[in-house]
Design a protein around this motif. Structure first.
Motif, mmCIF file in Angstrom:
data_model
loop_
_atom_site.group_PDB
_atom_site.id
_atom_site.type_symbol
_atom_site.label_atom_id
_atom_site.label_comp_id
_atom_site.label_asym_id
_atom_site.label_seq_id
_atom_site.Cartn_x
_atom_site.Cartn_y
_atom_site.Cartn_z
ATOM 1 N N ASN A 7 24.820 43.002 33.424
ATOM 2 C CA ASN A 7 24.012 41.787 33.332
ATOM 3 C C ASN A 7 23.161 41.748 32.079
ATOM 4 O OD1 ASN A 7 24.942 40.596 35.681
ATOM 5 N ND2 ASN A 7 23.497 41.710 36.942
ATOM 6 N N ASP A 8 23.134 42.828 31.318
ATOM 7 C CA ASP A 8 22.382 42.822 30.070
ATOM 8 C C ASP A 8 23.182 42.061 29.030
ATOM 9 O OD1 ASP A 8 20.320 44.294 31.066
ATOM 10 O OD2 ASP A 8 20.987 46.197 30.233
ATOM 11 N N HIS A 9 22.648 40.953 28.590
ATOM 12 C CA HIS A 9 23.311 40.111 27.610
ATOM 13 C C HIS A 9 22.397 39.981 26.411
ATOM 14 C CE1 HIS A 9 26.424 38.743 30.406
ATOM 15 N NE2 HIS A 9 25.478 38.778 31.308
ATOM 16 N N ASP A 10 22.977 39.930 25.239
ATOM 17 C CA ASP A 10 22.142 39.659 24.078
ATOM 18 C C ASP A 10 21.744 38.191 24.100
ATOM 19 O OD1 ASP A 10 24.197 38.086 22.879
ATOM 20 O OD2 ASP A 10 25.090 39.887 22.028
ATOM 21 N N GLU A 11 20.938 37.785 23.161
ATOM 22 C CA GLU A 11 20.400 36.430 23.175
ATOM 23 C C GLU A 11 21.469 35.349 23.005
ATOM 24 O OE1 GLU A 11 17.297 36.286 20.283
ATOM 25 O OE2 GLU A 11 16.180 37.882 21.261
ATOM 26 N N THR A 12 22.634 35.706 22.500
ATOM 27 C CA THR A 12 23.667 34.709 22.264
ATOM 28 C C THR A 12 24.690 34.626 23.393
ATOM 29 O OG1 THR A 12 25.052 36.278 21.059
ATOM 30 C CG2 THR A 12 23.470 34.968 19.767
ATOM 31 N N THR A 13 24.616 35.541 24.354
ATOM 32 C CA THR A 13 25.597 35.577 25.428
ATOM 33 C C THR A 13 24.948 35.182 26.741
ATOM 34 O OG1 THR A 13 26.736 37.391 24.324
ATOM 35 C CG2 THR A 13 27.284 37.028 26.609
ATOM 36 N N ILE A 16 27.921 34.951 33.044
ATOM 37 C CA ILE A 16 28.969 34.145 33.672
ATOM 38 C C ILE A 16 28.422 33.446 34.915
ATOM 39 C CG2 ILE A 16 29.962 36.032 35.028
ATOM 40 C CD1 ILE A 16 32.017 33.351 33.268
ATOM 41 N N THR A 17 27.499 34.086 35.622
ATOM 42 C CA THR A 17 26.832 33.492 36.780
ATOM 43 C C THR A 17 25.579 34.289 37.065
ATOM 44 O OG1 THR A 17 27.112 32.715 39.057
ATOM 45 C CG2 THR A 17 28.040 34.860 38.540
ATOM 46 N N ASP A 18 24.626 33.655 37.696
ATOM 47 C CA ASP A 18 23.416 34.368 38.098
ATOM 48 C C ASP A 18 23.098 34.113 39.569
ATOM 49 O OD1 ASP A 18 22.610 31.751 37.957
ATOM 50 O OD2 ASP A 18 20.987 32.095 36.539
ATOM 51 N N GLU A 19 24.038 33.535 40.294
ATOM 52 C CA GLU A 19 23.840 33.273 41.713
ATOM 53 C C GLU A 19 24.977 33.884 42.511
ATOM 54 O OE1 GLU A 19 25.164 29.190 43.144
ATOM 55 O OE2 GLU A 19 24.845 28.816 41.000
ATOM 56 N N VAL A 20 24.689 34.206 43.761
ATOM 57 C CA VAL A 20 25.734 34.693 44.658
ATOM 58 C C VAL A 20 26.422 33.472 45.248
ATOM 59 C CG1 VAL A 20 26.232 35.953 46.777
ATOM 60 C CG2 VAL A 20 24.519 36.831 45.176
ATOM 61 N N ALA A 41 35.369 40.187 28.659
ATOM 62 C CA ALA A 41 36.043 39.547 29.790
ATOM 63 C C ALA A 41 35.968 40.428 31.032
ATOM 64 C CB ALA A 41 37.492 39.222 29.437
ATOM 65 N N VAL A 42 36.184 41.727 30.871
ATOM 66 C CA VAL A 42 36.106 42.653 32.001
ATOM 67 C C VAL A 42 34.679 42.695 32.535
ATOM 68 C CG1 VAL A 42 36.242 45.085 32.669
ATOM 69 C CG2 VAL A 42 38.093 44.050 31.340
ATOM 70 N N ARG A 43 33.707 42.813 31.643
ATOM 71 C CA ARG A 43 32.307 42.883 32.069
ATOM 72 C C ARG A 43 31.935 41.642 32.884
ATOM 73 N NH1 ARG A 43 27.853 42.173 27.724
ATOM 74 N NH2 ARG A 43 28.335 40.018 28.228
ATOM 75 N N ASP A 44 32.278 40.463 32.374
ATOM 76 C CA ASP A 44 31.913 39.240 33.076
ATOM 77 C C ASP A 44 32.740 39.034 34.341
ATOM 78 O OD1 ASP A 44 29.891 38.805 31.293
ATOM 79 O OD2 ASP A 44 30.833 37.101 30.293
ATOM 80 N N ALA A 45 33.964 39.526 34.364
ATOM 81 C CA ALA A 45 34.764 39.462 35.589
ATOM 82 C C ALA A 45 34.117 40.307 36.684
ATOM 83 C CB ALA A 45 36.187 39.937 35.318
ATOM 84 N N LEU A 46 33.635 41.487 36.317
ATOM 85 C CA LEU A 46 32.968 42.347 37.291
ATOM 86 C C LEU A 46 31.691 41.692 37.815
ATOM 87 C CD1 LEU A 46 33.550 45.777 35.545
ATOM 88 C CD2 LEU A 46 34.553 45.025 37.719
ATOM 89 N N VAL A 47 30.945 41.040 36.949
ATOM 90 C CA VAL A 47 29.750 40.316 37.378
ATOM 91 C C VAL A 47 30.143 39.203 38.340
ATOM 92 C CG1 VAL A 47 27.883 38.777 36.602
ATOM 93 C CG2 VAL A 47 28.369 40.886 35.345
ATOM 94 N N ALA A 48 31.205 38.483 38.031
ATOM 95 C CA ALA A 48 31.658 37.394 38.907
ATOM 96 C C ALA A 48 32.020 37.922 40.288
ATOM 97 C CB ALA A 48 32.850 36.670 38.272
ATOM 98 N N VAL A 49 32.729 39.042 40.331
ATOM 99 C CA VAL A 49 33.117 39.629 41.617
ATOM 100 C C VAL A 49 31.873 40.057 42.390
ATOM 101 C CG1 VAL A 49 34.285 41.590 42.690
ATOM 102 C CG2 VAL A 49 35.429 40.297 40.876
ATOM 103 N N HIS A 51 29.066 38.781 42.325
ATOM 104 C CA HIS A 51 28.338 37.588 42.747
ATOM 105 C C HIS A 51 29.165 36.699 43.673
ATOM 106 C CE1 HIS A 51 25.604 38.828 39.573
ATOM 107 N NE2 HIS A 51 24.714 38.036 40.137
ATOM 108 N N THR A 52 30.177 37.284 44.295
ATOM 109 C CA THR A 52 30.999 36.572 45.271
ATOM 110 C C THR A 52 30.776 37.220 46.630
ATOM 111 O OG1 THR A 52 32.644 36.119 43.554
ATOM 112 C CG2 THR A 52 33.350 35.858 45.850
ATOM 113 N N ALA A 53 30.304 36.435 47.580
ATOM 114 C CA ALA A 53 29.997 36.952 48.912
ATOM 115 C C ALA A 53 31.280 37.409 49.613
ATOM 116 C CB ALA A 53 29.298 35.876 49.743
#
Length: 104
Positions: A7-13, A16-20, A41-49, A51-53
Protein backbone atom coordinates in the motif's frame (compact mmCIF):
# COMPACT_ATOMS: atom_id res chain seq x y z
CA UNK A 1 5.64 -8.65 1.18
CA UNK A 2 3.43 -7.03 3.81
CA UNK A 3 0.18 -5.21 3.21
CA UNK A 4 1.94 -2.01 4.24
CA UNK A 5 4.60 -2.52 1.57
CA UNK A 6 1.93 -3.08 -1.06
CA UNK A 7 0.00 0.00 0.00
CA UNK A 8 3.01 2.30 0.09
CA UNK A 9 2.73 4.40 -3.05
CA UNK A 10 4.84 7.30 -4.12
CA UNK A 11 3.13 10.61 -4.74
CA UNK A 12 2.49 9.80 -8.40
CA UNK A 13 0.92 6.37 -7.89
CA UNK A 14 -2.63 6.11 -6.67
CA UNK A 15 -3.70 2.86 -5.00
CA UNK A 16 -5.81 0.43 -7.01
CA UNK A 17 -8.41 0.54 -4.20
CA UNK A 18 -8.66 1.67 -0.62
CA UNK A 19 -11.94 0.01 0.34
CA UNK A 20 -12.96 -3.56 1.02
CA UNK A 21 -15.35 -4.74 -1.67
CA UNK A 22 -18.21 -6.87 -0.32
CA UNK A 23 -19.26 -7.77 -3.84
CA UNK A 24 -17.55 -8.96 -6.98
CA UNK A 25 -15.69 -6.22 -8.82
CA UNK A 26 -12.98 -5.49 -11.40
CA UNK A 27 -9.55 -3.98 -10.89
CA UNK A 28 -8.14 -2.07 -13.85
CA UNK A 29 -4.47 -3.05 -14.18
CA UNK A 30 -4.53 -2.16 -17.84
CA UNK A 31 -3.66 1.54 -17.64
CA UNK A 32 -0.46 2.69 -19.38
CA UNK A 33 1.57 2.74 -16.15
CA UNK A 34 1.32 -1.08 -16.07
CA UNK A 35 2.43 -1.65 -19.68
CA UNK A 36 6.08 -2.27 -18.79
CA UNK A 37 5.87 -2.83 -15.03
CA UNK A 38 4.82 -6.36 -14.11
CA UNK A 39 5.95 -5.77 -10.52
CA UNK A 40 3.49 -2.89 -10.17
CA UNK A 41 0.72 -5.01 -11.69
CA UNK A 42 1.45 -7.83 -9.24
CA UNK A 43 1.60 -5.44 -6.28
CA UNK A 44 -1.73 -3.84 -7.16
CA UNK A 45 -3.32 -7.21 -7.94
CA UNK A 46 -2.39 -8.41 -4.46
CA UNK A 47 -3.90 -5.25 -2.95
CA UNK A 48 -7.08 -5.84 -4.96
CA UNK A 49 -7.34 -9.42 -3.69
CA UNK A 50 -6.74 -8.29 -0.09
CA UNK A 51 -9.56 -5.77 -0.52
CA UNK A 52 -12.05 -8.38 -1.73
CA UNK A 53 -14.28 -9.86 0.97
CA UNK A 54 -14.41 -13.67 1.25
CA UNK A 55 -17.07 -15.27 -0.92
CA UNK A 56 -16.55 -12.76 -3.74
CA UNK A 57 -14.23 -12.42 -6.70
CA UNK A 58 -12.18 -9.71 -8.32
CA UNK A 59 -11.59 -9.61 -12.06
CA UNK A 60 -8.00 -8.54 -12.64
CA UNK A 61 -7.70 -6.88 -16.04
CA UNK A 62 -4.00 -6.80 -16.96
CA UNK A 63 -2.21 -4.92 -19.71
CA UNK A 64 -1.68 -6.86 -22.93
CA UNK A 65 1.96 -5.76 -23.19
CA UNK A 66 2.74 -7.84 -20.10
CA UNK A 67 1.66 -11.02 -21.85
CA UNK A 68 -0.52 -13.78 -20.47
CA UNK A 69 -1.01 -13.28 -16.71
CA UNK A 70 -0.06 -16.89 -16.06
CA UNK A 71 3.55 -15.90 -16.83
CA UNK A 72 3.88 -13.16 -14.19
CA UNK A 73 0.84 -13.06 -11.91
CA UNK A 74 -0.60 -16.44 -10.94
CA UNK A 75 2.36 -17.78 -8.96
CA UNK A 76 2.59 -14.51 -7.01
CA UNK A 77 -1.11 -14.65 -6.14
CA UNK A 78 -0.93 -18.25 -5.01
CA UNK A 79 2.27 -17.66 -2.99
CA UNK A 80 0.85 -14.70 -1.09
CA UNK A 81 -2.69 -15.81 -0.35
CA UNK A 82 -4.34 -19.02 0.79
CA UNK A 83 -7.85 -19.94 -0.24
CA UNK A 84 -7.78 -18.35 -3.68
CA UNK A 85 -8.78 -19.81 -6.98
CA UNK A 86 -7.46 -18.17 -10.12
CA UNK A 87 -9.16 -18.65 -13.47
CA UNK A 88 -8.30 -17.17 -16.84
CA UNK A 89 -11.45 -15.66 -18.35
CA UNK A 90 -10.58 -14.12 -21.70
CA UNK A 91 -8.47 -11.78 -23.75
CA UNK A 92 -10.14 -8.39 -24.19
CA UNK A 93 -10.68 -6.86 -27.59
CA UNK A 94 -8.20 -4.14 -26.60
CA UNK A 95 -5.46 -6.73 -25.98
CA UNK A 96 -5.61 -7.02 -22.19
CA UNK A 97 -6.33 -10.16 -20.20
CA UNK A 98 -9.03 -10.90 -17.63
CA UNK A 99 -8.36 -13.27 -14.74
CA UNK A 100 -10.94 -14.03 -12.08
CA UNK A 101 -9.69 -14.49 -8.53
CA UNK A 102 -12.20 -16.00 -6.11
CA UNK A 103 -11.51 -15.27 -2.46
CA UNK A 104 -12.39 -18.14 -0.11
Amino acid sequence: MSTTDRNDHDETTEPITDEVHHNSWSANLERPKYADDADLAVRDALVAVEHTAPGNHVNLVTHGDLGHPETFLYDALEAESDGLSVEYVERCGCGGHVSRVRVG
